[in-house]
Design an enzyme around this catalytic site. Structure first.
Site, PDB file in Angstrom:
ATOM      1  N   LYS A  52       0.966  -1.355   0.125  1.00 39.04           N
ATOM      2  CA  LYS A  52      -0.021   0.072   0.197  1.00 39.04           C
ATOM      3  C   LYS A  52       0.913   1.370  -0.082  1.00 39.04           C
ATOM      4  CE  LYS A  52      -3.792  -2.089   2.032  1.00 39.04           C
ATOM      5  NZ  LYS A  52      -4.502  -2.842   3.220  1.00 39.04           N
ATOM      6  N   GLN A  96      -4.950  -1.622   9.441  1.00 37.19           N
ATOM      7  CA  GLN A  96      -4.885  -2.924   8.985  1.00 37.19           C
ATOM      8  C   GLN A  96      -5.127  -3.925   9.807  1.00 37.19           C
ATOM      9  OE1 GLN A  96      -3.384  -3.598   5.803  1.00 37.19           O
ATOM     10  NE2 GLN A  96      -4.162  -5.594   6.206  1.00 37.19           N
ATOM     11  N   ASP A 119     -11.473   2.692   3.808  1.00 37.27           N
ATOM     12  CA  ASP A 119     -11.599   1.313   3.718  1.00 37.27           C
ATOM     13  C   ASP A 119     -13.097   1.011   3.469  1.00 37.27           C
ATOM     14  OD1 ASP A 119      -9.726  -0.372   3.651  1.00 37.27           O
ATOM     15  OD2 ASP A 119      -9.006  -0.767   5.642  1.00 37.27           O
TER      16      ASP A 119
END
Ligand code: NDP
Length: 292
Positions: A52, A96, A119
């Site tokens: 990422k 995460q 997200d």
């Protein structure tokens, strides 16, 4: 059979994002800024976070990696999230997963400001998706619909069967496929582990989206001739012939299912690469909403 080449399409998306970022900068605006919180050092998470950050650099984003030890108190993590919510330089951030057991996923998701939840996991964003309102779409479902769209796959009036109802893949992709949008307007059936006679449902699918994490569990006898198959699953299968000692596999038995399909995603190289590109697209869209 045509491969839905997520690697190729994600490359196109990243190039488009890069051009948009250059345009923002040439107008004197700042580059989008994405932060990633990593708790602990789970090897798979390290890999995901690393790629990422690398992809951010590639498209000209600013990125910040915030690391915490797995022993961090939940309250301290929530405090840091609140600081990021209020950081005017930051356009979006993600935490995460997986998180250590002593930290509540729900508390963390709820603590993230919906305006920075790139997200798309916050209940407000998922609610907005359900109501067809502007929202950050969860990255994997966003990647799936973008892939279908870029290959001009007709969805209106089609029967889409989704196997899996997780909050990050199965449920949101079902909402995206049913809503009055493009792609969308499917008749959607959602299957899960309690579904009786799964095959009787999957055989009716014009579009079959599989997100169970059950490696190579969808066989050719479960798929209708000419179906579009999207395999979200990704798992490691021991393979002594590989240097790494494993191969990557999806939830679909690719070799036997592919000849029956009109379109199918490979694993790897299908849905996976679309996910990171979609996360960056979300961050960029967030910036555009603010500056326009
Ligand atoms: P979850 O484990 O959260 O959800 C799995 C879903 O599948 C559940 O709804 C479960 O039902 C259902 N399920 C499990 N077994 C069966 C079965 N035998 N028959 C029917 N339904 C079943 O997984 P995720 O949604 O997070 O991920 C699914 C897969 O996608 C994984 O392989 C994951 O690694 C991969 N993935 C890939 C991404 C990418 O970028 N390529 C991103 C995210 C995930 P129930 O609700 O009843 O338990």
């Amino acid at each position: 059979m045509i491969l839905l080449d997520g690697k190729k399409i994600s490359e196109q998306l990243l190039e488009e994002i890069k051009v948009d970022v250059e345009k923002l900068k040439s107008e004197g605006k700042k580059a989008p800024h994405l932060a990633v919180i990593l708790v602990g050092n789970d090897p798979a998470s390290e890999t995901y976070v690393g790629s990422k950050v690398k992809t951010c650099e590639r498209v000209g984003f600013k990125s910040t990696l915030i690391r915490f030890p797995s022993t961090i108190e939940e309250s301290e993590l929530l405090k840091r999230i609140e600081e990021l919510n209020n950081d005017p330089d930051l356009d979006g951030f993600i935490v995460q997963s997986p998180l250590p057991k002593h930290i509540s996923d729900d508390k963390v998701i709820n603590a993230i400001s919906p305006a920075k939840d790139v997200d798309g996991f916050h209940p407000e964003n998922l609610g907005r998706v359900a109501l067809n309102m502007p929202a950050f779409l969860p990255a994997t479902p966003f990647g799936i619909i973008t892939l279908l769209d870029r290959y001009n796959i007709p969805t209106v009036g089609k029967h889409c069967v989704v196997i899996g109802r997780s909050h990050i893949v199965g449920l949101p992709v079902s909402l995206l496929m049913v809503r009055n949008s493009k792609p969308g307007n499917c008749t959607v059936t959602i299957c899960h582990s309690k579904t009786v006679d799964l095959k009787s449902h999957t055989l009716q699918a014009d579009i079959l989206i599989v997100a169970t994490g059950q490696t190579e569990s969808v066989s050719a006898d479960m798929v209708k001739e000419g179906a579009v198959v999207v395999d979200v699953g990704i798992s490691r299968v021991p393979d002594a012939s590989k240097k790494s000692g494993f191969r990557l596999a999806g939830d679909v038995k690719f070799d036997e299912v592919a000849p029956k399909c009109s379109y199918i995603t490979p694993v790897p190289g299908g849905v996976g690469p679309m996910t990171i590109a979609s996360l960056l697209k979300n961050t960029l869209e967030g910036v555009k909403r603010k500056v326009n």
